[in-house]
Design a protein around this motif. Structure first.
Motif, PDB file in Angstrom:
ATOM      1  N   UNK A  47      51.231 -24.331 -81.911  1.00 41.30           N
ATOM      2  CA  UNK A  47      50.192 -23.375 -81.529  1.00 41.30           C
ATOM      3  C   UNK A  47      50.386 -22.960 -80.082  1.00 41.30           C
ATOM      4  N   UNK A  48      50.324 -21.657 -79.819  1.00 39.30           N
ATOM      5  CA  UNK A  48      50.543 -21.119 -78.479  1.00 39.30           C
ATOM      6  C   UNK A  48      49.364 -20.245 -78.067  1.00 39.30           C
ATOM      7  N   UNK A  49      48.572 -20.717 -77.137  1.00 35.24           N
ATOM      8  CA  UNK A  49      47.393 -19.979 -76.688  1.00 35.24           C
ATOM      9  C   UNK A  49      47.774 -18.647 -76.053  1.00 35.24           C
ATOM     10  N   UNK A  50      48.996 -18.542 -75.536  1.00 31.00           N
ATOM     11  CA  UNK A  50      49.399 -17.303 -74.875  1.00 31.00           C
ATOM     12  C   UNK A  50      49.730 -16.191 -75.875  1.00 31.00           C
ATOM     13  N   UNK A  51      49.904 -16.546 -77.134  1.00 28.24           N
ATOM     14  CA  UNK A  51      50.125 -15.545 -78.184  1.00 28.24           C
ATOM     15  C   UNK A  51      48.758 -15.197 -78.772  1.00 28.24           C
ATOM     16  N   UNK A  52      48.028 -14.346 -78.083  1.00 32.12           N
ATOM     17  CA  UNK A  52      46.638 -14.082 -78.430  1.00 32.12           C
ATOM     18  C   UNK A  52      46.445 -12.633 -78.861  1.00 32.12           C
ATOM     19  N   UNK A  53      45.240 -12.350 -79.338  1.00 31.56           N
ATOM     20  CA  UNK A  53      44.924 -11.010 -79.807  1.00 31.56           C
ATOM     21  C   UNK A  53      44.853  -9.990 -78.686  1.00 31.56           C
ATOM     22  N   UNK A  54      44.641  -8.735 -79.071  1.00 29.97           N
ATOM     23  CA  UNK A  54      44.571  -7.644 -78.102  1.00 29.97           C
ATOM     24  C   UNK A  54      43.173  -7.584 -77.475  1.00 29.97           C
ATOM     25  N   UNK A  55      43.141  -7.389 -76.161  1.00 35.08           N
ATOM     26  CA  UNK A  55      41.861  -7.228 -75.466  1.00 35.08           C
ATOM     27  C   UNK A  55      41.202  -5.905 -75.859  1.00 35.08           C
ATOM     28  N   UNK A  56      39.867  -5.929 -75.933  1.00 36.03           N
ATOM     29  CA  UNK A  56      39.089  -4.708 -76.077  1.00 36.03           C
ATOM     30  C   UNK A  56      38.073  -4.649 -74.948  1.00 36.03           C
ATOM     31  N   UNK A  57      38.016  -3.512 -74.240  1.00 35.18           N
ATOM     32  CA  UNK A  57      36.947  -3.338 -73.263  1.00 35.18           C
ATOM     33  C   UNK A  57      35.724  -2.777 -73.986  1.00 35.18           C
TER      34      UNK A  57
END
Length: 344
Positions: free
Chosen positions: A125-135
């Motif tokens: 598991x890699x926390x840095x491989x995360x979803x796209x930010x939404x503002x």
């Protein structure tokens, strides 16, 4: 100097009440590799103590998670001290939406195994491989698509008093339980747009990485959580899609965002979204209580607790001797709450 507090809670709370200057409640987090969390913790404690910063901060090898109160006149110095650490330079600071300046009264910085307990033991598991930010703007636009799924990654007692329109609750008492539940609940929607959100962004960021780790494709998470969304939506005069109150883990127990009251008093059923802790120190259960019930039950969650608070203080102390209620301050488990309220 001592790197921990040595003053009693009563004295510290009195000192806070006597302060004549303004404070700002701020939260921030950062996932990063901290090689020596204890050394970093001690350095941070010295910096923040000298600036009269109060609050709760967790440090781990995976990063930092903080909810704090900063004197307004020290805010620039606080930011400079924070940014002096390379991995925190320029970090986003979530400023409270509805702040009375009395959120914290002591500085506590603790070293933990993780800044968010997640129950994940998969080494891949890699926390840095995360979803796209939404503002805020991006969230509103994607949320308007009827095929978008919005998932609330907070505990049920947070969801109860306030949440985004059409948001799905993951019915659990802990984040570590929610992660596999979210995967299971969404298993037939792996190709749909899924937005995850939480209070300040730290939980939904990790949750988005976990969903990607489990084969989901179009995963988004709300940048800065509910707090940043609300501030930005107000600044940009955007429609605010959050309804009710945002629960916060400090002495305020909530900040008003929408005018709607979407929850009920747990004792009489009247519209109410005011959380409180049971006045019986041996219980301290978190629950929703209206003003009328607070007066009727003297701030207690049940008849049993009401009977206890009538006893002399010495008797109350004997009854709660050895009881660990630390986790009950922010634990309104459905399983624990139901039998107590059924006593009424």
């Amino acid at each position: 100097m001592a790197l921990h507090n040595r003053v009693s809670a009563e004295v510290l709370k009195q000192q806070l009440a006597e302060e004549t200057f303004e404070r700002k409640t701020v939260s921030f987090y950062q996932y990063a590799n901290i090689e020596d969390p204890q050394a970093f913790r001690d350095q941070l404690y010295t910096q923040f103590f000298n600036l009269q910063v109060f609050g709760r901060i967790y440090v781990a090898h995976e990063g930092i998670n903080a909810q704090i109160s900063v004197p307004a006149h020290n805010f620039d110095a606080f930011r400079e001290a924070l940014y002096s650490h390379s991995f925190l330079h320029g970090i986003r600071l979530n400023v409270a939406v509805d702040d009375n300046g009395k959120s914290f009264w002591v500085l506590k910085i603790k070293v933990r195994d993780k800044i968010v307990a997640d129950g994940i033991d998969d080494p891949t598991f890699n926390i840095m491989n995360r979803g796209q930010y939404l503002d805020a703007k991006g969230f509103n636009e994607l949320a308007d698509d009827k095929d978008t799924i919005i998932i609330d990654m907070r505990n049920h007692y947070e969801y109860e008093v306030g949440h985004f329109e059409n948001a799905i609750e993951i019915p659990s008492d802990t984040f570590r339980e929610q992660l596999p539940m979210a995967v299971e609940m969404m298993k037939d929607n792996k190709d749909k747009n899924i937005i995850m959100y939480c209070t300040g962004g730290i939980r939904c960021e990790k949750a988005s990485a976990y969903m990607l780790h489990n084969g989901f494709k179009n995963i988004y998470h709300l940048e800065g959580g509910i707090i940043e969304y609300t501030n930005k939506a107000r600044q940009q005069e955007l429609p605010i899609k959050f309804k009710g109150k945002n629960f916060v883990f400090d002495d305020r127990l909530g900040e008003r965002i929408g005018d709607e009251i979407i929850s009920q008093c747990h004792q009489c059923g009247a519209p109410c979204d005011s959380h409180t802790n049971c006045a019986n120190e041996g219980c301290h259960l978190l629950f929703i209580q209206c003003e009328a019930c607070a007066a009727k039950h003297q701030g207690c969650c049940s008849e049993a607790c009401h009977d206890v608070v009538q006893l002399p203080l010495e008797e109350q102390e004997k009854l709660r001797k050895g009881i660990d209620k630390g986790q009950m301050i922010f634990n309104k488990s459905k399983q624990r709450l139901r039998p107590r309220l059924n006593q009424e």
